[in-house]
Design a protein around this motif. Structure first.
Motif, PDB file in Angstrom:
ATOM      1  N   PHE A 202       0.824  -1.196   0.000  1.00 53.31           N
ATOM      2  CA  PHE A 202       0.000   0.000   0.000  1.00 53.31           C
ATOM      3  C   PHE A 202       0.862   1.250   0.000  1.00 53.31           C
ATOM      4  O   PHE A 202       2.033   1.217   0.380  1.00 53.31           O
ATOM      5  N   HIS A 203       0.232   2.376  -0.470  1.00 51.92           N
ATOM      6  CA  HIS A 203       0.919   3.678  -0.530  1.00 51.92           C
ATOM      7  C   HIS A 203       0.510   4.508   0.682  1.00 51.92           C
ATOM      8  O   HIS A 203      -0.506   4.230   1.330  1.00 51.92           O
ATOM      9  N   ARG A 204       1.328   5.559   0.970  1.00 52.27           N
ATOM     10  CA  ARG A 204       1.055   6.356   2.157  1.00 52.27           C
ATOM     11  C   ARG A 204      -0.260   7.152   2.059  1.00 52.27           C
ATOM     12  O   ARG A 204      -0.778   7.632   3.073  1.00 52.27           O
ATOM     13  N   ASP A 205      -0.776   7.326   0.839  1.00 52.28           N
ATOM     14  CA  ASP A 205      -2.047   8.042   0.719  1.00 52.28           C
ATOM     15  C   ASP A 205      -3.237   7.096   0.884  1.00 52.28           C
ATOM     16  O   ASP A 205      -4.395   7.501   0.703  1.00 52.28           O
ATOM     17  N   GLY A 206      -2.977   5.833   1.217  1.00 56.66           N
ATOM     18  CA  GLY A 206      -4.027   4.868   1.468  1.00 56.66           C
ATOM     19  C   GLY A 206      -4.394   4.035   0.268  1.00 56.66           C
ATOM     20  O   GLY A 206      -5.279   3.178   0.355  1.00 56.66           O
ATOM     21  N   THR A 207      -3.742   4.212  -0.884  1.00 50.71           N
ATOM     22  CA  THR A 207      -4.068   3.453  -2.088  1.00 50.71           C
ATOM     23  C   THR A 207      -3.480   2.052  -1.978  1.00 50.71           C
ATOM     24  O   THR A 207      -2.310   1.878  -1.618  1.00 50.71           O
ATOM     25  N   ASP A 229      -6.462   2.982   9.698  1.00 53.53           N
ATOM     26  CA  ASP A 229      -5.712   4.238   9.871  1.00 53.53           C
ATOM     27  C   ASP A 229      -4.330   3.976  10.459  1.00 53.53           C
ATOM     28  O   ASP A 229      -3.379   4.719  10.228  1.00 53.53           O
ATOM     29  N   ALA A 230      -4.202   2.933  11.251  1.00 56.51           N
ATOM     30  CA  ALA A 230      -2.905   2.609  11.867  1.00 56.51           C
ATOM     31  C   ALA A 230      -1.857   2.285  10.804  1.00 56.51           C
ATOM     32  O   ALA A 230      -0.668   2.565  10.971  1.00 56.51           O
ATOM     33  N   LEU A 231      -2.279   1.686   9.659  1.00 57.95           N
ATOM     34  CA  LEU A 231      -1.314   1.381   8.595  1.00 57.95           C
ATOM     35  C   LEU A 231      -0.821   2.659   7.932  1.00 57.95           C
ATOM     36  O   LEU A 231       0.347   2.752   7.526  1.00 57.95           O
ATOM     37  N   LEU A 232      -1.689   3.671   7.791  1.00 56.86           N
ATOM     38  CA  LEU A 232      -1.273   4.906   7.128  1.00 56.86           C
ATOM     39  C   LEU A 232      -0.278   5.686   7.977  1.00 56.86           C
ATOM     40  O   LEU A 232       0.568   6.419   7.448  1.00 56.86           O
ATOM     41  N   ASN A 233      -0.367   5.587   9.303  1.00 55.66           N
ATOM     42  CA  ASN A 233       0.538   6.317  10.205  1.00 55.66           C
ATOM     43  C   ASN A 233       1.672   5.436  10.706  1.00 55.66           C
ATOM     44  O   ASN A 233       2.301   5.735  11.726  1.00 55.66           O
ATOM     45  N   LEU A 234       1.947   4.343  10.019  1.00 56.65           N
ATOM     46  CA  LEU A 234       2.934   3.368  10.503  1.00 56.65           C
ATOM     47  C   LEU A 234       4.345   3.936  10.422  1.00 56.65           C
ATOM     48  O   LEU A 234       4.763   4.435   9.374  1.00 56.65           O
ATOM     49  N   ARG A 235       5.082   3.904  11.524  1.00 59.17           N
ATOM     50  CA  ARG A 235       6.485   4.350  11.563  1.00 59.17           C
ATOM     51  C   ARG A 235       7.451   3.235  11.971  1.00 59.17           C
ATOM     52  O   ARG A 235       8.652   3.386  11.856  1.00 59.17           O
ATOM     53  N   ALA A 236       6.925   2.128  12.459  1.00 56.82           N
ATOM     54  CA  ALA A 236       7.761   1.005  12.902  1.00 56.82           C
ATOM     55  C   ALA A 236       6.967  -0.276  12.700  1.00 56.82           C
ATOM     56  O   ALA A 236       5.731  -0.242  12.596  1.00 56.82           O
ATOM     57  N   PRO A 237       7.640  -1.430  12.615  1.00 64.06           N
ATOM     58  CA  PRO A 237       6.927  -2.702  12.458  1.00 64.06           C
ATOM     59  C   PRO A 237       5.915  -2.892  13.582  1.00 64.06           C
ATOM     60  O   PRO A 237       6.182  -2.561  14.745  1.00 64.06           O
ATOM     61  N   GLU A 259      15.134   2.651   3.178  1.00 71.76           N
ATOM     62  CA  GLU A 259      16.059   2.728   2.048  1.00 71.76           C
ATOM     63  C   GLU A 259      15.418   3.455   0.854  1.00 71.76           C
ATOM     64  O   GLU A 259      15.452   3.011  -0.299  1.00 71.76           O
ATOM     65  N   GLY A 260      14.746   4.581   1.092  1.00 74.78           N
ATOM     66  CA  GLY A 260      14.219   5.383  -0.004  1.00 74.78           C
ATOM     67  C   GLY A 260      12.804   5.050  -0.404  1.00 74.78           C
ATOM     68  O   GLY A 260      12.249   5.693  -1.290  1.00 74.78           O
ATOM     69  N   LEU A 261      12.142   4.071   0.151  1.00 76.43           N
ATOM     70  CA  LEU A 261      10.762   3.719  -0.194  1.00 76.43           C
ATOM     71  C   LEU A 261       9.798   4.289   0.844  1.00 76.43           C
ATOM     72  O   LEU A 261       8.801   3.651   1.215  1.00 76.43           O
ATOM     73  N   ASP A 262      10.142   5.464   1.397  1.00 77.26           N
ATOM     74  CA  ASP A 262       9.276   6.092   2.381  1.00 77.26           C
ATOM     75  C   ASP A 262       7.873   6.256   1.787  1.00 77.26           C
ATOM     76  O   ASP A 262       7.708   6.739   0.657  1.00 77.26           O
ATOM     77  N   GLY A 263       6.836   5.933   2.593  1.00 73.96           N
ATOM     78  CA  GLY A 263       5.465   6.069   2.138  1.00 73.96           C
ATOM     79  C   GLY A 263       4.886   4.775   1.625  1.00 73.96           C
ATOM     80  O   GLY A 263       3.701   4.707   1.331  1.00 73.96           O
ATOM     81  N   LEU A 264       5.695   3.737   1.455  1.00 75.36           N
ATOM     82  CA  LEU A 264       5.213   2.420   1.041  1.00 75.36           C
ATOM     83  C   LEU A 264       5.269   1.490   2.234  1.00 75.36           C
ATOM     84  O   LEU A 264       6.140   1.615   3.092  1.00 75.36           O
ATOM     85  N   GLY A 265       4.359   0.556   2.273  1.00 72.04           N
ATOM     86  CA  GLY A 265       4.339  -0.405   3.348  1.00 72.04           C
ATOM     87  C   GLY A 265       3.954  -1.773   2.852  1.00 72.04           C
ATOM     88  O   GLY A 265       3.278  -1.918   1.825  1.00 72.04           O
ATOM     89  N   VAL A 266       4.393  -2.801   3.603  1.00 73.32           N
ATOM     90  CA  VAL A 266       4.060  -4.181   3.279  1.00 73.32           C
ATOM     91  C   VAL A 266       3.326  -4.755   4.485  1.00 73.32           C
ATOM     92  O   VAL A 266       3.778  -4.591   5.629  1.00 73.32           O
ATOM     93  N   ALA A 267       2.196  -5.421   4.251  1.00 76.28           N
ATOM     94  CA  ALA A 267       1.432  -6.046   5.324  1.00 76.28           C
ATOM     95  C   ALA A 267       1.158  -7.494   4.933  1.00 76.28           C
ATOM     96  O   ALA A 267       0.744  -7.784   3.803  1.00 76.28           O
ATOM     97  N   VAL A 268       1.395  -8.422   5.885  1.00 77.87           N
ATOM     98  CA  VAL A 268       1.082  -9.842   5.702  1.00 77.87           C
ATOM     99  C   VAL A 268       0.044 -10.189   6.763  1.00 77.87           C
ATOM    100  O   VAL A 268       0.250  -9.892   7.955  1.00 77.87           O
ATOM    101  N   SER A 269      -1.073 -10.812   6.351  1.00 77.43           N
ATOM    102  CA  SER A 269      -2.154 -11.123   7.296  1.00 77.43           C
ATOM    103  C   SER A 269      -2.558 -12.582   7.148  1.00 77.43           C
ATOM    104  O   SER A 269      -2.270 -13.232   6.134  1.00 77.43           O
TER     105      SER A 269
END
Length: 995
Positions: A202-207, A229-237, A259-269
């Motif tokens: 996901f992207h930091r804008d919620g997409t 909302d917690a995923l959008l404000n994520l700063r640590a695992p 490493e330069g991918l600020d604003g992107l996140g990976v989630a495994v559920s």
């Protein structure tokens, strides 16, 4: 409630904890499985995030490398485009590159269609150029004609940029890259996931950029607002509990990319219900098993209670009723049972045997009583018992031995058995013990046995038990100890030296009368003081160091000489020897010190020291006397040297030349004697300072060989020099040569036949130079005296051809001055060997000596000043013969007057040191140099051997030649002065030219 019902209730209550424990275990397994699932999703999220970070690190390194390429930084757009065209085949398929300048326009790109396009609105380009750092922009949608290739991947690209810097560091553009998110999602889709697990990018804008497994209509949408909302404000695992897109609860592990991918996140559920379902099914099965086990247990308990409790209980009741009716033959019938009820039946059946067991127990008690009596009989104490009627009821064998009884006294009264002790201290204490209840202990002497006994009497209701021991030997040992202490005290008090006993803090514990006498104090006064209080403060520090070593066990004892202070303040010198004496009770040891009064010895030592100083002053006076006598003799001898040298040119007859040669030899011998006196005087006065240097030992050995080989040949003596090659030594070259020459002179003088050998060899860090001869040898009683002045062996008539006896005295002084030990060994009548030890050193290159030319004054003007007319005349004659023009004067004033009468600058000044009216030669030098220049060569020619003349001349930078001096020596010194002056003038000319 019957016993059976109570038992069933008890069993049911006992099963309840087991069921509770099993349920708790199942709940813990469920919680453990849930925690394991949480850690698994977070670990997988970390793995996918790390893979994307490595990819981005590679992209950044590529951009940095391209930004530093000269063709990109400094080249023309055409060259830049060619470079990217060459680079494009090797780039990853997900990467597109663009190079832009400070005007935000694409200069070159991997896609030629992008060249010239403006990029001013891209946040990555603006950030790289403006902030001079790697920057990431907002998500870029695909061109209008492109479509997503999969329902699980969002179209578009992620822009990044790196600044381009010129050589000076100024930012002149940026290297931009577009990372294809479709490729990124496809890469993630290729990673295997377990069943019920899902991967979300996901992207930091919620997409939502990508989701695997695919879910139609989800990619490209925004994350739901509830919980995400917690995923959008994520700063640590983080690990979250969220509801999935299908409404089911899920465990989510989310990691923000670095490493330069600020604003992107990976989630495994993972589906929470799917993870916990096996555990919940297992828990239900376990609860069913527990219920069945409880039911079976209750049934088994009912059957067992009926079989083993209710029926045996009725049998016991029936048997008890018959026993109560008097039928003792009744039995329970439970003798074979192994249960508690069976044991009870056996107990009832064995009741008839109770009386027999009681009789058996009584018999065993009697046996124990006999055993106790046996123990009392074998103890080392004497033991006897008496009753209230004073009758002996028991006495062991040890007691009979101690009192000397030959028969058994048991049953007899005390007054009959021991008639002589009715009124003794024993009977008195026994009556006192019987009258009370306390143990009575005492020691008393028993006359019939001539022995001492230690007695303890124990009163009781029946009588008295007495324990006693023979303590005669112990009493004798105690008496011997007291006598020994008395003897020690007598020795302690009457000792001729002071004795003191101190504790660890230095407080006096005991002192004897001698110590009180030494310190002038009473015993009571000393016992209130410490050792430090009566010790002179100047001596405390020295003893504190020794005392620390003593108490720590470093040394067993120590001795020190120090001063005690009497009450009047008067010091008294003592020698204190201290050691530690351990106490018998194991406490800290005391310090025992022996104190000797050494005041008289100290007075004698002071007198000896004063006598030694007086002897040294007398020796110095003797040296000064020799120096004065030497000065008076040198003046006429100096004139003889000059007149002899002048006369040599005017004698043509061979016979006359031979006589003149003999006269010169006599003068040389006399000069050698006076030089020896001078050496002694100079060494004693401390004027000679060694000039230490490193030089080859061969220099000394070669000089000795050249100088003395002819002399040994004249006496028909064997001569051998064994050198050490170029081994270097560190010493004063001149003084060491003089020391060895004196040893060789001594060997030649006292060797009439045989040989002389000079050799050297290395011994450790020193070089041993040894002079051996086969001469007369030295008697043992003379070995210590041969180094004294004027002492000679084998020359009682004082034959001056054998010297003055100063050679070895000079050797001793030179040995001390140079710190070169000299050793001697000799056999009377067979010869001697002297050895000097010289430190080894690294050699220095030898300096060749310049030969002295024949005397030639070349018409130079020499000024001569001497108050002795004969010496002045002789000196003038010699210099005139050498070709000098001479201006002679007997005083400084006369010299200045005669110099003022002519306009010529003198070439050299030669002056005596001691002149008339207390004037000195350095005054002449100073006045002449003030008129004609400080570079005028000058020399002091004097018979003065004191230190004052040498120091004064050194202060005026004037060399000193001691009279008598040979004409050759004088010529060499004069030429050296001229050579030194010429060299100084030559070195000054270039400086003058530059000025």
């Amino acid at each position: 409630m019957s016993l059976l019902h109570r038992l069933l209730l008890l069993v049911f209550l006992a099963l309840i904890p087991a069921a509770v424990i099993e349920i708790d275990n199942e709940l813990q397994l469920r919680a453990s499985r849930e925690d394991e699932a949480r850690q698994t999703v977070l670990r997988l999220a970390h793995l996918f995030a790390a893979e994307q970070e490595r990819m981005m690190a590679g992209v950044r390194q590529l951009l940095v490398a391209i930004a530093h390429t000269p063709v990109v930084r400094d080249g023309a757009p055409r060259d830049c485009q060619d470079y990217l065209e060459e680079l494009r085949p090797g780039l990853p398929p997900y990467l597109r590159l663009q190079i832009s300048g400070p005007e935000r326009v694409v200069r070159c790109a991997t896609e030629a269609s992008a060249v010239g396009l403006p990029v001013a609105g891209r946040s990555d380009i603006d950030g790289a150029i403006r902030h001079d750092r790697f920057s990431i922009g907002e998500l870029v949608p695909p061109p209008a004609g492109e479509r997503a290739t999969s329902s699980s991947v969002a179209p578009g690209a992620l822009p990044v940029a790196e600044p381009i810097r010129e050589t000076g560091g100024t930012v002149i553009g940026a290297v931009g890259a577009m990372i294809d998110l479709g490729w990124l999602a496809r890469t993630l889709a290729g990673r295997p996931l377990e069943q019920n697990f899902a991967l979300l990018l996901f992207h930091r804008d919620g997409t939502i950029l990508a989701r695997f497994p695919e879910r139609p209509g989800l990619v490209g949408r925004h994350l739901p607002p509830n919980g995400y909302d917690a995923l959008l404000n994520l700063r640590a695992p983080a690990i979250l509990d969220l509801r999935g897109f299908d409404g089911h609860p899920r465990i989510v592990g989310a990691v923000p990319l670095g490493e330069g991918l600020d604003g992107l996140g990976v989630a495994v559920s993972v589906d929470r219900q799917a993870v916990l379902a096996p555990i919940e099914r297992a828990m239900l099965r376990a609860l069913g098993v527990i219920g069945g086990v409880m039911l079976l247990t209750l049934l088994a308990a009912w059957w067992s209670a009926d079989r083993f409790l209710r029926r045996p209980a009725y049998a016991l009741i029936a048997a008890a009723r018959r026993w109560s009716e008097g039928d003792l033959s009744a039995r329970t019938g439970l003798a074979d049972g192994r249960s508690e009820v069976g044991m009870l039946g056996r107990a009832f059946d064995s009741m008839a045997e109770a009386l027999e067991r009681q009789a058996r127990d009584q018999k065993e008690a009697n046996a124990l009583a006999h055993k106790a009596a046996s123990v009392l009989s074998s103890t080392t104490d004497g033991v006897f018992e008496i009753d209230r009627a004073w009758r002996i009821t028991f006495m062991n064998d040890r007691a009979r031995d101690l009192v000397g009884a030959v028969e058994d006294l048991t049953g007899r009264r005390m007054r009959d058995a021991f008639a002589d002790s009715i009124h003794s201290v024993f009977a008195m204490n026994f009556r006192r013990a019987l009258a009370g209840t306390e143990v009575v202990s005492f020691e008393a002497f028993y006359p019939p046995k001539q022995a001492w006994y230690a007695v303890r009497a124990f009163p009781s209701r029946k009588g008295l038990a007495v324990f006693f021991q023979d303590v005669t030997d112990l009493r004798r040992a105690e008496a011997a100890r007291r006598r020994s202490e008395a003897r020690f005290r007598a020795v302690f008090e009457l000792a001729a030296v002071g004795i003191e006993r101190l504790d660890r803090d230095g407080r006096y514990l005991d002192v004897n009368a001698t110590l009180c006498s030494i310190l002038g104090c009473k015993r009571e006064e000393l016992l209130e003081l410490t050792d430090a209080a009566v010790t002179d403060p100047a001596d405390r520090a020295r003893e504190e160091v020794l005392l620390t070593h003593l108490t720590s066990g470093v040394i067993p004892s120590y001795a020190i000489e120090k001063r005690y202070l009497r009450p009047s303040g008067e010091p008294v010198w003592v020698r204190v020897t201290s050691s530690l004496s351990p106490n018998a009770d194991g406490e800290e040891p005391d310090r025992i010190s022996i104190v000797e009064d050494i005041s008289e010895r100290k007075v004698i030592e002071a007198e000896l020291h004063a006598a030694k100083e007086e002897a040294e002053r007398a020796n110095l006076g003797k040296s000064k006397f020799l120096a004065a006598a030497s000065h008076d003799l040198r003046q006429p001898l100096q004139s003889l040297f000059f007149f002899s040298a002048a006369l040599a040119r005017h004698i043509a007859d061979d016979r006359a030349r031979e006589l003149l040669h003999r006269m010169d030899q006599g003068l040389d011998a006399l000069k050698g004697l006076l030089d020896s006196l001078l050496d002694v005087s100079r060494l004693d006065s401390g004027v000679i300072v060694p000039e230490l240097e490193s030089f080859p030992s061969s220099e000394i050995m070669d000089v000795i060989d050249a100088a003395y080989a002819p002399l040994a040949a004249e006496k028909a003596l064997g001569w051998r020099v064994e050198g050490c090659g170029e081994r270097a030594v560190r010493s004063d070259r001149t003084l060491l040569t003089r020391l060895v020459r004196n040893l060789v002179d001594n060997a030649l003088r006292y060797t009439q036949a045989g040989m002389i050998r000079v050799r050297c060899r290395v011994e450790g860090d020193r070089l041993a130079i040894e002079v051996q001869d086969t001469g007369i040898g030295i008697p043992d009683e003379h070995l210590e005296r041969i180094f004294e002045e004027f002492h000679q062996v084998g020359n009682p008539e004082r034959d001056r051809t054998q010297g003055l006896g100063l050679g070895l005295a000079i050797v001793r002084r030179l040995s001390h001055l140079l710190d070169h030990p000299v050793e001697v060994r000799s056999v009377h009548g067979r010869g001697s060997a002297f050895r000097v030890l010289v430190p080894l050193a690294e050699p220095k290159p030898a300096v060749a000596e310049t030969p002295v030319a024949a005397p030639d004054g070349r018409g130079r003007l020499a000024v001569l000043v001497d108050d002795d007319a004969v010496v002045l005349l002789g000196l003038r004659t010699v210099l005139t013969e050498w070709g000098y023009r001479v201006l002679a004067a007997d005083s400084a004033d006369q010299a200045m007057e005669r110099l003022a009468a002519q306009n010529e600058r003198p070439d050299i000044l030669i002056a005596d040191y001691r002149l008339r009216e207390g004037r000195v030669g350095t005054e002449v030098v100073r006045r002449v140099r003030e008129r004609y220049g400080a570079d005028l060569p000058a020399v002091i020619l004097t018979g003065e051997t004191g230190a004052d003349a040498l120091l004064d001349a050194a202060a005026h930078q004037v060399p000193v030649i001691h009279k008598p001096v040979t004409p050759r020596q004088l010529w060499a010194e004069v030429e050296r002065l001229f050579d030194a002056g010429d060299g100084a003038r030559d070195s000054a000319r270039p400086m003058a030219a530059r000025a």
